[in-house]
Motif scaffolding. Sequence first.
Motif, short mmCIF file in Angstrom:
data_model
loop_
_atom_site.label_atom_id
_atom_site.label_comp_id
_atom_site.label_asym_id
_atom_site.label_seq_id
_atom_site.Cartn_x
_atom_site.Cartn_y
_atom_site.Cartn_z
N GLN A 278 -19.89 -40.65 2.91
CA GLN A 278 -18.85 -39.99 2.04
C GLN A 278 -17.74 -40.71 1.82
N ASP A 279 -17.15 -41.17 2.91
CA ASP A 279 -15.81 -42.01 2.87
C ASP A 279 -15.99 -43.35 1.78
N PHE A 280 -17.31 -43.65 1.87
CA PHE A 280 -17.51 -44.85 0.91
C PHE A 280 -17.72 -44.53 -0.48
N ILE A 281 -18.57 -43.67 -0.56
CA ILE A 281 -19.20 -43.36 -1.79
C ILE A 281 -18.16 -42.32 -2.66
N ILE A 282 -17.48 -41.30 -2.16
CA ILE A 282 -16.59 -40.38 -3.11
C ILE A 282 -15.36 -41.38 -3.64
N PRO A 283 -14.64 -42.12 -2.96
CA PRO A 283 -13.72 -42.71 -3.65
C PRO A 283 -14.28 -43.58 -4.81
N LYS A 284 -15.34 -44.07 -4.74
CA LYS A 284 -15.99 -44.99 -5.86
C LYS A 284 -16.56 -44.02 -6.81
N CYS A 285 -16.88 -43.02 -6.67
CA CYS A 285 -17.36 -42.16 -7.51
C CYS A 285 -16.26 -41.44 -8.39
N LYS A 287 -13.19 -42.95 -8.76
CA LYS A 287 -12.94 -43.98 -9.91
C LYS A 287 -13.93 -44.02 -11.09
N PHE A 288 -15.09 -43.89 -10.80
CA PHE A 288 -15.97 -44.01 -11.69
C PHE A 288 -15.79 -42.68 -12.91
N LEU A 289 -15.66 -41.39 -12.20
CA LEU A 289 -15.37 -40.46 -12.84
C LEU A 289 -14.17 -40.44 -13.71
N LEU A 290 -13.22 -40.99 -13.05
CA LEU A 290 -11.85 -41.10 -13.68
C LEU A 290 -11.96 -42.13 -15.02
N VAL A 291 -12.46 -43.12 -14.79
CA VAL A 291 -12.80 -44.14 -16.20
C VAL A 291 -13.68 -43.51 -17.21
N LEU A 292 -14.58 -42.89 -16.82
CA LEU A 292 -15.66 -42.02 -17.68
C LEU A 292 -14.82 -40.99 -18.36
N VAL A 293 -13.84 -40.19 -17.68
CA VAL A 293 -12.92 -39.29 -18.47
C VAL A 293 -12.36 -39.87 -19.56
N LYS A 294 -11.53 -41.07 -19.21
CA LYS A 294 -10.71 -41.68 -20.03
C LYS A 294 -11.25 -42.27 -20.97
#
Length: 324
Positions: A278-285, A287-294
């Motif tokens: 969770q600590d590894f995946i959630i930050p990556k997700c 960031k990905f969602l943030l880029v996707l939303v942008k």
Amino acid sequence: MVNYWPDKQGIYLNHEVAYLFAHIRQKFHRNLSNNTQDYLYIDILNNSVKHKLFSIVLVELEILVLDLVELNISLQGIQILKDKIFYDLIQKVVARFLIEFTINSSSIILIESKRYAYLKVILLEYKWLLENLLIYLIFGSMHIDNYIFAFDQKNTPIKHVEILLENVMIQISNLAIFMILENLKSLSNIIIFLKTNKLCNRSYISIRSLASFRNNLFYQNLLYLYVVQPKYIYSNRYKVWLMGPEGLVTRYIYAYRLEDFIQLSYLQLIIITLIELQDFIIPKCEKFLLVLVKLIFYIFINILGNGIMVLVRIIILGIDSLPR
């Protein structure tokens, strides 16, 4: 100004121990109701009974410290006899509590089975519950491993030892009531026991409320054992219970818990693995969602902007093409 706990045996340590017990005893006049979202077995008791139970535990802890000092027991001796010390303390607290309220204790048997989630939690946390406290009270802070807590041995705040003592008192009280209730087994026996001896908190005077209380405790202990406790161990945290101005509260202290980590079961280790993932995946997700939303906003704004411009041009051309 921070006052520090004595780092070795002597008159100064004896004085601080005596003062600490007296200081804790003064807090009994506060509201002792549970002011957290967590359940405690002692929640079933009314405030005056809780006060007496805390007093009993504190007296038994004082007697335990005096006995160990008189026996001139070594640090290694405490570590070897820790299970017996813990068991005897619980036994004496339960016995004195029952005597205090003139309750027949012949049917009370201390539960040693590890099938209870609550007992598994307590046994795993014994080092933080009692062992370190006894070392502080009998030998001074220099005998505590330097890496265990967040400060140097010689600079152990008195407040830290006070926190450990309050936590032990509350948790030993909780464990004693757990032992008594589990011996009574059925809800009807518990209701009769509480009402007959005038121990009960008014919130738990019906079988329905008592059943709900026990179910909540069962699921809380199960969740704590397999999810919360592994998370605390992995994060080097330990939850302590304290007497706050408005009632019992919880706080968290830093504690190096590698030994506890080694003792975790296979299922608990799986939980820790999931936490790590969770600590590894959630930050990556994130960031990905943030880029996707942008990106979506960028595309949407551009399409909308271009669409509006085209629409304006069409309108202008339409106006120009009108006959004059």
